[in-house]
Scaffold this active site. Structure first.
Site, PDB file in Angstrom:
ATOM      1  N   CYS C 106       0.890  -1.160   0.000  1.00  0.00           N
ATOM      2  CA  CYS C 106       0.000   0.000   0.000  1.00  0.00           C
ATOM      3  C   CYS C 106       0.926   1.206   0.000  1.00  0.00           C
ATOM      4  O   CYS C 106       1.525   1.539   1.025  1.00  0.00           O
ATOM      5  CB  CYS C 106      -0.902   0.019   1.229  1.00  0.00           C
ATOM      6  SG  CYS C 106      -1.825   1.562   1.406  1.00  0.00           S
ATOM      7  N   CYS C 109      -0.529   4.377   2.290  1.00  0.00           N
ATOM      8  CA  CYS C 109      -0.572   4.289   3.757  1.00  0.00           C
ATOM      9  C   CYS C 109      -0.136   2.895   4.178  1.00  0.00           C
ATOM     10  O   CYS C 109       1.049   2.578   4.089  1.00  0.00           O
ATOM     11  CB  CYS C 109      -1.931   4.715   4.326  1.00  0.00           C
ATOM     12  SG  CYS C 109      -3.401   3.925   3.632  1.00  0.00           S
ATOM     13  N   SER C 110      -1.082   2.037   4.610  1.00  0.00           N
ATOM     14  CA  SER C 110      -0.655   0.726   5.111  1.00  0.00           C
ATOM     15  C   SER C 110      -1.755  -0.314   4.959  1.00  0.00           C
ATOM     16  O   SER C 110      -1.854  -1.226   5.762  1.00  0.00           O
ATOM     17  CB  SER C 110      -0.268   0.858   6.586  1.00  0.00           C
ATOM     18  OG  SER C 110      -1.348   1.433   7.317  1.00  0.00           O
ATOM     19  N   CYS C 111      -2.614  -0.183   3.928  1.00  0.00           N
ATOM     20  CA  CYS C 111      -3.742  -1.103   3.763  1.00  0.00           C
ATOM     21  C   CYS C 111      -3.240  -2.535   3.600  1.00  0.00           C
ATOM     22  O   CYS C 111      -2.234  -2.781   2.915  1.00  0.00           O
ATOM     23  CB  CYS C 111      -4.583  -0.689   2.560  1.00  0.00           C
ATOM     24  SG  CYS C 111      -5.282   0.956   2.790  1.00  0.00           S
TER      25      CYS C 111
END
Lengths: 90, 94, 198
Positions: C106, C109-111
Site C-alpha cells: 500500500c 498508507c498501510s492497507c
C-alpha cells in the site's frame, strides 16, 4: 450510473495534482494502463475525506507496465483506481 | 507534487529493515492509540478517509521523523480539535 | 534505546493516557471496552487465518477456484471473514504460478488484509518498502532473501482503494505427504504478502 469501463479497456490515469486527500498515487498520473477487473462500487475517498456527499462509484484494478510508469523495469503494477481518476484512451 | 505519504516510486529511501518476531505493538500506548482510533471511527467522530487525510497533512518533516503510531496519535488529536471534541489547550495539557 | 528516546516514548505514553482520559470524560471511549475490543481483535486477526486458506487451496482444487473467483464468499468455508477491521473488506486472492509472482503493497498508507494476517509488520508500513517495491520489486525481494528467477514475471498490487490482496504462494515440492494442517504450518505471513516463496 452504468460503469464507464470494462476489463481489457485502455485507460489513462488523471494527471491532476489535487490539493486534498486522494487515492490516486502520483506515480500513475498521466499513465496508460489496462482495466483488469471492476472491484466494486465505493464512495469516492476524496469526497469522504472532505465531508462531501459522495455517491458510490466504480473502482477498477488497472494494470500498468513498469516501463510506462518509470521508464524502466520488466514488471507490472496493478493499482485500484476510482472511475473519477480515469479517462478512456481510444 | 502530492503529499508526503505518497512515496510510491520515489528514490532515496534505504534498504528495508526487518525485525525478527516483531510483536503486534511495541508499547502499550501504541495499542491504545490503535484501539482509540477504532472506537472514534466506530462512533462516527470522524471517518477513515478523514483520518488518512489528517495523517497525510502532518508537516512533511514531522511525518518522516515520527513512528507509525506517533503519526496516528498526532492525526487523532488534530481531528479531535478540528471536530470540536477537545480544544487544542486541553489536548496539549496534562 | 538511548535515554533520550526512552524519555520521548514515556512522554508520548503520558500524552496518550491524557487524551484517552479526555475522551473518557466525554463518554466517547470506555477503557475497559477498548481493552476488550483489542483483545478480541488480536485473538481473531492472525496470520494462521491466511495460512489455512492457502493450505485448503493447495489440497482442494474446487476451493482454490472459488477462492480466486470470490475471496469473501470462499473464506467462510474455512471459518474466517474479512470483518476483522472496522468493516468487512473486499478480498482479492491472487495466485503465484511457475511463470508469475505477486507481491502486495500500500504505497499511500498501510492497507493490508488485517483479518487474515494480523497487524502488519513495521517494514510493510515503512517508506522504504512502499517507495521501492513498486519501482524495483526484484531488488526488494532479494533483500528479503528471495531470489526470484528472471523468467518469472512480477505483478505488484498497490492496495490504493477498498480491496485487500492476499497472495497464494506455490506449494513447495516434496509436500505431497503432508496433511492440510501441516501444510498451513509451512505458510508464513511474508509468503502471503509475496515477499517470501511460501
Amino acid at each position: 450510473m452504468a460503469d464507464l469501463f470494462a476489463p481489457g479497456d485502455r485507460v489513462r490515469a488523471t494527471s491532476v495534482d489535487p490539493p486534498h486527500h486522494t487515492r490516486a498515487p502520483r506515480y500513475v498520473r498521466g499513465a496508460v494502463g489496462t482495466v483488469v477487473e471492476r472491484e466494486g462500487v465505493f464512495p469516492l475517498a476524496d469526497d469522504r475525506a472532505r465531508g462531501l456527499p459522495s455517491a458510490p462509484e466504480a473502482v477498477y484494478a488497472v494494470r500498468f507496465a513498469a516501463r510506462e510508469l518509470f521508464g524502466e523495469g520488466d514488471h507490472d503494477v496493478t493499482v485500484a483506481l476510482w472511475e473519477s481518476y480515469l479517462r478512456a484512451v481510444s | 507534487m502530492g503529499r508526503i505519504n505518497d512515496v510510491g516510486g520515489m528514490h532515496g529511501f534505504p534498504p528495508i529493515e526487518r525485525e525478527l518476531d516483531e510483536p503486534p505493538f511495541h508499547a502499550d500506548w501504541e495499542a491504545h492509540v490503535f484501539a482509540m482510533n477504532r472506537a472514534l471511527i466506530g462512533r462516527g467522530v470522524y471517518n477513515l478517509d478523514e483520518f488518512r487525510d489528517a495523517v497525510e497533512r502532518l508537516p512533511a518533516a514531522e511525518y518522516l521523523a515520527a513512528s507509525y503510531y506517533e503519526r496516528w496519535f498526532r492525526a487523532i488529536t488534530a481531528l479531535l480539535v478540528a471536530k470540536g471534541v477537545c480544544t487544542a489547550e486541553e489536548v496539549a495539557g496534562g | 534505546m538511548g535515554g533520550d528516546h526512552g524519555g520521548a516514548a514515556a512522554s508520548l505514553a503520558a500524552r496518550v493516557r491524557h487524551v484517552e482520559a479526555l475522551l473518557e470524560q466525554r463518554g466517547l471511549v470506555d477503557p475497559l471496552e477498548l481493552d476488550r475490543a483489542l483483545e478480541a481483535f488480536l485473538a481473531r486477526a492472525n496470520p494462521d487465518n491466511g495460512a489455512r486458506l492457502v493450505a485448503r487451496a493447495w489440497v482442494d482444487p474446487g476451493f482454490r477456484a472459488r477462492l480466486l473467483l470470490d475471496g469473501n464468499a470462499a473464506i467462510g468455508e474455512v471459518g474466517v471473514s474479512m470483518g476483522g477491521g472496522l468493516q468487512e473488506q473486499r478480498l482479492k486472492v491472487v495466485e503465484n504460478t511457475a511463470t508469475t509472482h505477486n507481491v502486495v503493497v500500500c504505497t499511500l498508507c498501510s492497507c493490508y488484509p488485517v483479518a487474515l494476517l494480523g497487524p502488519s509488520p513495521t517494514w510493510y508500513k515503512s517508506e522504504a518498502y512502499r517507495s521501492r517495491v513498486v519501482r524495483d520489486p526484484r531488488s526488494v525481494l532479494a533483500e528479503f532473501g528471495f531470489a526470484l528467477p528472471d523468467a518469472v514475471a512480477i505483478t505488484v498490487w498497490d492496495a490504493s482503494a477498498e480491496t485487500r490482496y492476499l497472495v497464494v504462494p506455490r506449494r513447495p515440492e516434496g509436500t505431497e505427504g503432508l496433511d492440510e494442517r501441516a501444510l498451513a504450518d509451512l505458510v508464513t505471513r511474508d509468503g502471503l504478502i509475496g515477499v517470501a516463496a511460501v
